[in-house]
Enzyme design. Structure first.
Site, PDB file in Angstrom:
ATOM      1  CG  HIS A  57      -5.644   7.635   5.178  1.00  0.00           C
ATOM      2  ND1 HIS A  57      -5.969   8.962   5.266  1.00  0.00           N
ATOM      3  CD2 HIS A  57      -4.479   7.594   4.494  1.00  0.00           C
ATOM      4  CE1 HIS A  57      -5.041   9.685   4.661  1.00  0.00           C
ATOM      5  NE2 HIS A  57      -4.124   8.872   4.172  1.00  0.00           N
ATOM      6  CG  ASP A  70      -1.337  10.079   2.760  1.00  0.00           C
ATOM      7  OD1 ASP A  70      -2.505  10.064   2.310  1.00  0.00           O
ATOM      8  OD2 ASP A  70      -1.000   9.474   3.791  1.00  0.00           O
ATOM      9  NE  ARG A  95     -10.514  16.823 -17.686  1.00  0.00           N
ATOM     10  CZ  ARG A  95     -10.670  15.546 -17.333  1.00  0.00           C
ATOM     11  NH1 ARG A  95      -9.816  14.624 -17.748  1.00  0.00           N
ATOM     12  NH2 ARG A  95     -11.688  15.176 -16.592  1.00  0.00           N
ATOM     13  CG  HIS A 140     -10.781  13.562 -11.972  1.00  0.00           C
ATOM     14  ND1 HIS A 140     -10.413  13.923 -13.258  1.00  0.00           N
ATOM     15  CD2 HIS A 140     -10.472  12.251 -11.882  1.00  0.00           C
ATOM     16  CE1 HIS A 140      -9.903  12.885 -13.906  1.00  0.00           C
ATOM     17  NE2 HIS A 140      -9.929  11.845 -13.088  1.00  0.00           N
ATOM     18  CG  ASN A 184     -12.974  12.386 -15.100  1.00  0.00           C
ATOM     19  OD1 ASN A 184     -12.710  12.597 -16.276  1.00  0.00           O
ATOM     20  ND2 ASN A 184     -12.560  11.286 -14.476  1.00  0.00           N
ATOM     21  CD  GLU A 185     -13.137   8.434 -17.067  1.00  0.00           C
ATOM     22  OE1 GLU A 185     -13.050   7.550 -16.213  1.00  0.00           O
ATOM     23  OE2 GLU A 185     -12.350   8.520 -18.023  1.00  0.00           O
ATOM     24  CG  ASN A 326     -11.891  11.357 -20.120  1.00  0.00           C
ATOM     25  OD1 ASN A 326     -11.688  12.446 -20.639  1.00  0.00           O
ATOM     26  ND2 ASN A 326     -11.995  11.198 -18.807  1.00  0.00           N
ATOM     27  CE1 TYR A 328      -8.436   7.207 -20.604  1.00  0.00           C
ATOM     28  CE2 TYR A 328      -6.092   7.035 -21.036  1.00  0.00           C
ATOM     29  CZ  TYR A 328      -7.133   7.635 -20.368  1.00  0.00           C
ATOM     30  OH  TYR A 328      -6.898   8.642 -19.476  1.00  0.00           O
TER      31      TYR A 328
HETATM   32  C1  FCB Z   1      -9.465   7.652 -16.478  1.00  0.00           C
HETATM   33  C2  FCB Z   1      -9.441   8.601 -15.288  1.00  0.00           C
HETATM   34  C3  FCB Z   1      -8.087   9.194 -15.013  1.00  0.00           C
HETATM   35  C4  FCB Z   1      -6.990   8.168 -15.170  1.00  0.00           C
HETATM   36  C5  FCB Z   1      -7.096   7.460 -16.494  1.00  0.00           C
HETATM   37  C6  FCB Z   1      -5.999   6.461 -16.753  1.00  0.00           C
HETATM   38  O1  FCB Z   1     -10.556   6.803 -16.365  1.00  0.00           O
HETATM   39  O2  FCB Z   1     -10.349   9.663 -15.518  1.00  0.00           O
HETATM   40  O3  FCB Z   1      -8.114   9.762 -13.735  1.00  0.00           O
HETATM   41  O4  FCB Z   1      -6.980   7.297 -14.111  1.00  0.00           O
HETATM   42  O5  FCB Z   1      -8.348   6.823 -16.589  1.00  0.00           O
END
Ligand code: FCB
Length: 484
Positions: A57, A70, A95, A140, A184-185, A326, A328
């Site tokens: 914002h 929002d 989750r 998160h 988270n992360e 996590n 990727y």
């Molecule tokens: C991770 C996040 C998640 C999402 C993915 C693509 O790092 O935890 O919220 O954004 O990437």
């Protein structure tokens, strides 16, 4: 805490009977989301402001398309539909995260927002009524802005506030929630204390991020002990943290690059995980030495990475029931000097390369990183809490790229489980539906379901990947043809 007897027995039985392409009995399969990315209703029914509300914002330049959360996917109103989407893909786990400022608008216990408490009660009940296990992330990334005014995670007082919040969650939901992820992360959370752009956007690189690191580790340990002492006997669940890591590969076969690759793992994952999950506790030696040496060379009287006391080291060590991961893809790492100092990346002495890595090799990296986790932190069940593919959405519903991705990554997961005996107990892909991809706004899509962000209804439509995953989750196996 080491591998509980229950998990050990479950794995022993299932490994004995499972073909390589099958998920063991009891393996949880599903999808993941997070509160700010999907809920919307940012100030509805008593919700307080979070640091993401605040940043988007006050400083809209931080999203590519001026987007905000929002309304997002409007899951605050559409959660029943979300649960039916999970059912349609044969998910056994969902989750999601709780928005701290929805239940505690001021962050502390001075105001408990009953509509916020009710919302998650309704979601949890709806999931269980549909045979889906809730896997709940407490944090998160969306700190109540009121707590940011106190310094956020750079201030150790946050350990107390986080424990108060966690207690509220255990009291209200712990009778039904058996999987809790504290953070988270953490590597991304602390980034907000290093550079502008990631809320809270504090430019304190190489200092603020280490202060926040220490607070997060201590807050996690406090909450695990709270659960262990006051709730485990009656609620019988598990508490862990979720880390993010690519599979890091050395750029060349040189000793320098090989050592840099391991340093990257220790500065990205080990700095948070080693104090909790390693047998010796405390920060990894390589992290400690490099930050101490650099701090000294900079003329500082103390290390930029504050030390734990011996008592803290022992309190923190072993404070988890499972390890969340996590991941990727894979990434090349070389030895080198990152130009900005002080910084965590400069301290680590690595250069992250962005050379493209072919899909098969990247997927093979998934098996490798799972093996790395179990070798580094033996005895903990692993929950893969995110894994998936982002694209620009131009393929529409026909997301064959995402299907190809899962066709390569899921066999790698099963090879780790069934051939290497890595104790993975669950997998939730990212993401159930397209959502707000943080600073990238709505331009990057990870969903099995498409969401029409132009429609006030936020209409959800299954993509081809949703049908693909529903078959895998329904049969609990990956077709043999995908194993290469
Ligand atoms: C991770 C996040 C998640 C999402 C993915 C693509 O790092 O935890 O919220 O954004 O990437």
């Amino acid at each position: 805490m080491m591998l509980p007897a229950f998990f050990a027995a479950l794995l022993a039985v299932s490994l004995a009977q499972t073909a390589v392409n099958q998920f063991p009995d009891g393996f949880l399969l599903g999808a993941a989301t997070s509160a700010y990315q999907i809920e919307g209703a940012w100030n509805e029914s008593g919700k307080g402001e979070s640091i993401w509300d605040h940043m988007f914002h006050e400083q809209p330049i931080f999203t590519t398309d001026g987007a905000t959360g929002d309304v997002a996917c409007d899951s605050y109103h559409k959660y029943k539909e979300d649960v039916q989407m999970l059912r349609a893909i044969n998910a056994t786990a969902y989750r999601f995260s709780i928005s701290w400022s929805r239940v505690l608008p001021k962050g502390d216990l001075s105001v408990i927002n009953q509509p916020g408490i009710d919302y998650y009660n309704n979601l949890i009940n709806e999931l269980l009524a549909n045979g889906i296990q809730p896997v709940v992330t407490m944090y998160h990334w969306d700190l109540p802005q009121a707590l940011q005014y106190l310094g956020g995670w750079a201030n150790e007082v946050m350990v107390d506030y986080f424990a108060d919040y966690a207690k509220l969650l255990f009291d209200n939901y712990g009778d039904r929630v058996k999987w809790w992820i504290t953070f988270n992360e953490p590597v991304i959370i602390v980034w907000g204390y290093a550079i502008p752009g990631m809320p809270p956007g504090l430019p304190a690189t190489g200092v603020g991020d280490y202060l926040a690191t220490r607070t997060l580790v201590k807050a996690h340990a406090r909450v695990w002990h709270l659960y262990d002492e006051q709730y485990r006997a009656t609620q019988n669940g598990s508490v862990g943290m979720t880390f993010s890591s690519s599979q890091y590969e050395p750029y060349t076969n040189s000793t320098e690059d090989i050592e840099a690759t391991e340093r990257q793992r220790q500065f990205k994952v080990g700095i948070f995980a080693h104090p909790i999950y390693s047998q010796e506790g405390d920060y990894p030696v390589v992290v400690r030495e490099r930050v101490d040496n650099n701090s000294k060379a900079e003329g500082l009287p103390r290390s930029r990475l504050p030390k734990f006391t011996q008592e803290e080291i022992e309190y923190i060590r072993g404070s988890a029931d499972f390890f969340g991961l996590n991941t990727y893809g894979s990434q090349y790492i070389a030895a080198g000097e990152f130009p900005i100092a002080p910084s965590r990346r400069h301290d680590s002495g690595v250069i992250e390369k962005d050379d493209e890595i072919p899909l098969d090799q990247s997927a093979a990296g998934f098996r490798k990183i799972l093996n790395w986790v179990v070798a580094e932190y033996p005895g903990y069940p692993i929950f893969v809490s995110e894994n998936g593919l982002g694209n620009d959405g131009s393929v529409g519903l026909n997301d064959t790229d995402r299907i190809e991705y899962f066709s390569a990554f899921l066999p790698a997961l099963l090879q780790a489980v069934n051939l290497d005996n890595v104790p993975v107990v669950g997998y939730t892909c990212w993401s159930l539906m397209d959502n707000l991809e943080w600073q990238l706004g709505y331009s990057k899509k990870y969903g099995l379901y498409q969401v029409d962000f132009d429609s006030p209804d936020r209409t959800r439509t299954p993509k081809e990947s949703a049908y693909f995953m529903s078959t895998i989750y329904g049969t609990k196996q990956v077709p043999e043809k995908f194993f290469r």
